[in-house]
Enzyme design. Structure first.
Site, PDB file in Angstrom:
ATOM      1  N   GLU A   7       0.818  -1.221   0.000  1.00 34.49           N
ATOM      2  CA  GLU A   7       0.000   0.000   0.000  1.00 34.49           C
ATOM      3  C   GLU A   7       0.848   1.265   0.000  1.00 34.49           C
ATOM      4  OE1 GLU A   7      -3.329   0.319   2.717  1.00 34.49           O
ATOM      5  OE2 GLU A   7      -3.405  -1.862   2.891  1.00 34.49           O
ATOM      6  N   ASP A  83      -1.969  -4.200   3.705  1.00 34.58           N
ATOM      7  CA  ASP A  83      -1.992  -4.235   5.170  1.00 34.58           C
ATOM      8  C   ASP A  83      -2.843  -5.381   5.722  1.00 34.58           C
ATOM      9  OD1 ASP A  83      -0.321  -2.085   5.261  1.00 34.58           O
ATOM     10  OD2 ASP A  83      -1.859  -0.612   5.766  1.00 34.58           O
ATOM     11  N   TYR A 295       2.460  -3.770  13.403  1.00 29.73           N
ATOM     12  CA  TYR A 295       1.357  -3.032  12.790  1.00 29.73           C
ATOM     13  C   TYR A 295       0.623  -2.198  13.829  1.00 29.73           C
ATOM     14  CZ  TYR A 295      -2.426  -2.146   9.475  1.00 29.73           C
ATOM     15  OH  TYR A 295      -3.328  -1.542   8.627  1.00 29.73           O
TER      16      TYR A 295
END
Length: 657
Positions: A7, A83, A295
């Site tokens: 991304e 993601d 993350y």
């Protein structure tokens, strides 16, 4: 050559370094497609045909899509590495559709930290696109589109508000209800008594009078009675000492990180999100570009077994075995996606101090906070000696509380404010002379306004939104001018209060926390494969359409129409009053008889004061002045347009004679 699509452009450099020359890594820069704005009510959704969605490539993504198509044609294989969340899964699915990839066989990489080991494992253990996750995201997007489009049209028409939405309107309601509590707060008078003691710098508080507990003194005669009872000294009558354990806090989720970063450093939720994103995607270190944290959009407090084992070795080596205790029982967060990990460092040996010179001040602060909190969550309890001192004078007793750290435990790495003093030197029978005593009248204060961090906490507690939407929702409210933020403290505007009242009174079944939380649960059930997308969309749509129809037939609340503020001037076209109005371009003055009269008063342009250079024009002898154009500042003749002499602005001749 294999093509890997992520991304973020920042990730491309980090992944390329780990994957090697046989891979090309490109970025989609987020979502490449969205629902079209056509069809029934402009939803981009065929409501009558199982809510089939029509998607279009976003205008600002067309160039990126063309580049990805060219790269895909030249590649032996295309691998999707977006993601690891609902939105990321949807982006992977859209990429597969646009690039004509087989949904059932295209490899999908999932990793929660950008490190060599994590990327290598993801390459070795790819999966395919999780269609349940995609359906969940699509359902969420369709519901948000329908609610957003229909409610926004209504708010624009009736109260001139820019937008409404499933999550933003509920969040606005929470802020506005609290504001009403503040506005309706009635101060209550109370009396406080303070005592200053010789050789004791700590303040004591009244505990009992005449054998009765004293909380807040609201009776003036009682306050004076207690005040007069206090003699010339206080004597220590009792000392109570206990040992207690204090457990470390859990590692950070998105919500708790945003709260703690605000409380410690004053970071806005947006600022924390951006810094955490940078730490996750990669920072230049002595080891190259490295992802420093896992993350950062997560609502889980779990830690991986591999991290726990590595942390155990690190803690035992640097602090000793008595400092390690292991993972505490994990608290379940409402609607949490438990497959994810908490936010933690990717390496124990990349200590904050070892990376300080490679990080900005704020990056260092946030990384140190994340690093310390994750490590502390696995460490032993802090052992405190709790001290309660009772002092008395005549019929009045006072309490003084203190504590002493017997074993620092987790606080060795994660410091927290401890305001209680160490009172171990005070002994039974000690007497302290009263130097001064005061009786003061005071009033209770209204509760403080919510901070951004508090709103995030409320969103999490109420189960509205997701980690990825907490900060974004607050930004929408700010952009719409529904709230203002001063040093992170949120205050609703007049328009924000009106919008919340209008939506709550007319659409209470949909704009409330319990409905929004239920919807999040429904989306989770689609993700788990236990609920039908069609059933949830049909049920929602039928109820929502009924609510819209009921409003159009019989609104429950419409605000009184305010007369526009007159300026005292008359319209030169029709003679009507000129009034102040607002548009998306700002405030202006126009005729009260709009739309029959469309006169708008011209805006008076403020003439900028001319700044002279101090030299003559070499062509006409006029004065040279500084001007500004599209390409910046330059020097020109003041006799323009008769003389068109210009020259570039240079630092060495600026303002020289």
């Amino acid at each position: 050559m294999k093509l890997v699509i992520v991304e973020s452009p920042t990730k491309t450099h980090t992944l390329k370094r780990y994957l090697g020359d046989e891979y090309e890594v490109l970025a989609s820069k987020g979502h490449i497609r969205d629902l079209a704005i056509r069809g029934h009510n402009g939803y981009g959704v065929d409501v009558a045909n199982n809510f089939n969605a029509t998607y279009e490539v976003k205008e600002d993504s067309k160039k990126i899509v063309n580049e990805l198509k060219k790269a895909a044609k030249k590649s032996d294989e295309v691998i999707l590495a977006t993601d690891p969340d609902r939105e990321g899964e949807a982006i992977a699915w859209h990429l597969a559709k646009v690039l004509d990839l087989d949904i059932n066989t295209t490899k999908r990489l999932e990793f929660h930290e950008i490190t060599r080991d994590s990327i290598t494992q993801a390459i070795q253990e790819p999966r395919t696109i999780d269609l349940n996750l995609v359906l969940s995201q699509e359902t969420r997007r369709i519901i948000d589109r329908i609610i957003g489009f229909d409610l926004s049209k209504i708010t624009q028409k009736y109260i001139k508000s820019k937008s409404a939405g499933r999550v933003q309107s509920v969040t606005l309601s929470l802020i506005c209800k609290h504001e009403l509590e503040i506005q309706n707060f009635v101060p209550q008078k109370y009396y406080s008594i303070s005592v200053t003691l010789d050789n004791l710098k700590y303040s004591v508080s009244i505990d009992e009078y005449n054998g009765k507990k004293i909380d807040k003194i609201t009776d003036e005669s009682l306050a004076k009675e207690i005040f007069n009872d206090i003699g010339n000294s206080l004597v220590v009558k009792n000392i109570e000492i206990k040992e207690r354990s204090v457990k470390s806090k859990e590692p950070f989720t998105t919500s708790t990180l945003q709260q703690e970063a605000f409380n410690r450093f004053g970071f806005s939720t947006k600022e924390t999100s951006l810094i955490a994103q940078k730490l996750y995607e990669g920072v230049n270190t002595p080891d190259g570009l490295v992802g420093l944290i896992t993350y950062m959009r997560t609502d889980s407090t779990k830690l991986s077994t591999s991290y726990i084992n590595r942390a155990k070795n690190y803690i035992n080596e640097f602090y000793g075995e008595k400092y390690f205790s292991g993972e505490k029982s994990v608290k379940h967060v409402q609607n949490a996606q438990e497959a994810h990990e908490a936010i933690r460092p990717t390496s124990n040996h990349r200590t904050p101090d070892s990376l300080k010179e490679y990080l900005s001040k704020k990056e260092y602060q946030l990384y140190k906070l994340i690093y310390s909190r994750a490590q502390a969550s696995l460490m032993s309890d802090m052992i405190l000696q709790s001290q309660v001192i009772t002092l008395s004078s005549n019929k009045t007793t006072f309490k003084l509380e203190g504590s002493l750290v017997l074993f620092d435990g987790y606080s060795k790495v994660y410091e927290e404010k401890r305001e209680k003093p160490n009172l171990s030197k005070i002994k039974l029978g000690d007497e302290f002379k009263v130097l001064d005593k005061k009786l003061e009248e005071d009033f209770t204060k209204a509760p403080p306004r919510y901070s951004e961090a508090k709103v995030v906490k409320l969103m999490e507690e109420e189960g509205i939104g997701r980690p990825s939407t907490y900060s974004a929702t607050i930004q929408i409210l700010l952009q719409r001018d529904y709230v203002t933020s001063k040093k992170g403290i949120l205050q609703p505007t007049e328009q924000g209060m009106l919008t919340a009242e209008f939506l709550e009174k007319n659409f209470s079944d949909f704009v409330n926390a319990s409905y929004t939380a239920k919807m999040e649960k429904d989306l989770d059930n689609i993700e788990a494969g236990s609920s039908s997308r069609i059933n949830i969309l049909s049920g929602f749509y039928n109820e929502f359409e009924n609510e819209i129809t009921n409003f159009k037939n019989s609104p429950k609340f419409l605000p009184d129409k305010k007369e526009p503020e007159k300026t005292g001037e008359k319209c030169p076209l029709c003679g009507g009053d000129l009034v102040k109005r607002k548009s998306k371009y700002g405030e202006f003055v126009g005729c009260i008889n709009y739309p029959s009269c469309r006169y708008i008063k011209p805006t008076e342009k403020v003439k900028k004061e001319v700044e002279f250079v101090g030299r003559k024009c070499p062509q006409c002898g006029g004065e040279l002045v500084y001007r500004e154009g599209k390409k910046g500042k330059f020097i020109a003749c003041n006799n323009f347009p008769k003389c068109r002499y210009i020259e570039a602005l240079k630092e060495d001749n600026e303002k020289t004679n």
